[in-house]
Enzyme design. Structure first.
Site, PDB file in Angstrom:
ATOM      1  N   ALA A  28      56.386 115.663   3.741  1.00 48.75           N
ATOM      2  CA  ALA A  28      55.511 116.330   2.777  1.00 48.75           C
ATOM      3  C   ALA A  28      54.462 115.304   2.349  1.00 48.75           C
ATOM      4  O   ALA A  28      54.536 114.130   2.716  1.00 48.75           O
ATOM      5  CB  ALA A  28      56.314 116.843   1.584  1.00 48.75           C
ATOM      6  N   TYR A  29      53.501 115.763   1.550  1.00 48.94           N
ATOM      7  CA  TYR A  29      52.345 114.933   1.222  1.00 48.94           C
ATOM      8  C   TYR A  29      52.202 114.744  -0.280  1.00 48.94           C
ATOM      9  O   TYR A  29      52.197 115.705  -1.037  1.00 48.94           O
ATOM     10  CB  TYR A  29      51.075 115.558   1.802  1.00 48.94           C
ATOM     11  CG  TYR A  29      51.064 115.468   3.301  1.00 48.94           C
ATOM     12  CD1 TYR A  29      50.420 114.424   3.942  1.00 48.94           C
ATOM     13  CD2 TYR A  29      51.744 116.398   4.071  1.00 48.94           C
ATOM     14  CE1 TYR A  29      50.444 114.313   5.315  1.00 48.94           C
ATOM     15  CE2 TYR A  29      51.772 116.299   5.450  1.00 48.94           C
ATOM     16  CZ  TYR A  29      51.113 115.247   6.064  1.00 48.94           C
ATOM     17  OH  TYR A  29      51.152 115.128   7.435  1.00 48.94           O
ATOM     18  N   LEU A  30      52.068 113.477  -0.674  1.00 51.52           N
ATOM     19  CA  LEU A  30      51.717 113.160  -2.056  1.00 51.52           C
ATOM     20  C   LEU A  30      50.242 113.460  -2.291  1.00 51.52           C
ATOM     21  O   LEU A  30      49.840 113.781  -3.404  1.00 51.52           O
ATOM     22  CB  LEU A  30      51.986 111.681  -2.353  1.00 51.52           C
ATOM     23  CG  LEU A  30      53.452 111.282  -2.470  1.00 51.52           C
ATOM     24  CD1 LEU A  30      53.585 109.762  -2.493  1.00 51.52           C
ATOM     25  CD2 LEU A  30      54.073 111.890  -3.714  1.00 51.52           C
ATOM     26  N   GLU A  82      53.041 117.454  -3.011  1.00 47.66           N
ATOM     27  CA  GLU A  82      52.364 118.742  -3.129  1.00 47.66           C
ATOM     28  C   GLU A  82      53.277 119.818  -2.547  1.00 47.66           C
ATOM     29  O   GLU A  82      54.174 119.518  -1.753  1.00 47.66           O
ATOM     30  CB  GLU A  82      51.036 118.689  -2.371  1.00 47.66           C
ATOM     31  CG  GLU A  82      50.052 117.691  -2.953  1.00 47.66           C
ATOM     32  CD  GLU A  82      48.781 117.543  -2.133  1.00 47.66           C
ATOM     33  OE1 GLU A  82      48.643 118.175  -1.062  1.00 47.66           O
ATOM     34  OE2 GLU A  82      47.901 116.777  -2.569  1.00 47.66           O
TER      35      GLU A  82
END
Length: 156
Positions: A28-30, A82
């Site tokens: 996943a993406y910060l 996110e």
């Protein structure tokens, strides 16, 4: 460090019999800002943080920094990411002098299979196996950070 890679659709499952390794990835993406992405990834029992810069105009290269982090820290950071995540199996397939990383996506991106090959320079020659399909290098909709917000299941 600059990463140079070409990305392709995969047109058959023949790569699976040639694969030397199969690993489950959850990521996943910060941050998914177009100028930089910050990814948290777990593969097997290891955690990673990766920062990628903006791609070159032709999509072949971009800055990439990656560091292994403790698994428990990666699990905690995933909670801050996110919305959305990428789940996929990655296969390592040696073809000639290069190693292809073939990603078979799961979940909301099931049905999508992409192959990437890393190169030393943008003009480097490489062998193209029969299972390699259309090139999608530089096509933003195939970036993992975009597949979170517009998953393959929602494509027309």
């Amino acid at each position: 460090m600059t990463e140079i890679e070409r990305k392709f659709l995969v047109n058959s499952n023949d790569f699976k019999v040639e694969a030397s390794k199969k690993t489950l990835f959850i990521q996943a993406y910060l941050n998914t800002h177009p100028e930089r992405t910050i990814r948290i990834r777990i593969s097997d029992d290891r955690g990673y943080m990766t920062i990628k810069g903006k791609s070159s105009k032709n999509g072949l290269s971009r800055y990439e920094w990656e560091k292994e982090i403790p698994l428990d820290e990666a699990e905690e950071l995933l909670k801050l990411c996110e919305p959305g995540k990428i789940e996929k199996y990655r296969y390592h397939v040696n073809v000639g002098d290069h190693m292809y990383e073939v990603d078979e996506f799961l979940g909301d991106n099931q049905g999508l299979v992409l192959a990437e090959v890393e190169l030393q320079d943008e003009e480097e020659e490489f062998k193209r196996p029969d299972w390699l399909g259309k090139e999608v290098t530089g096509n933003l909709e195939y970036y993992n950070s975009k597949l979170i917000t517009k998953p393959y299941k929602n494509w027309n």
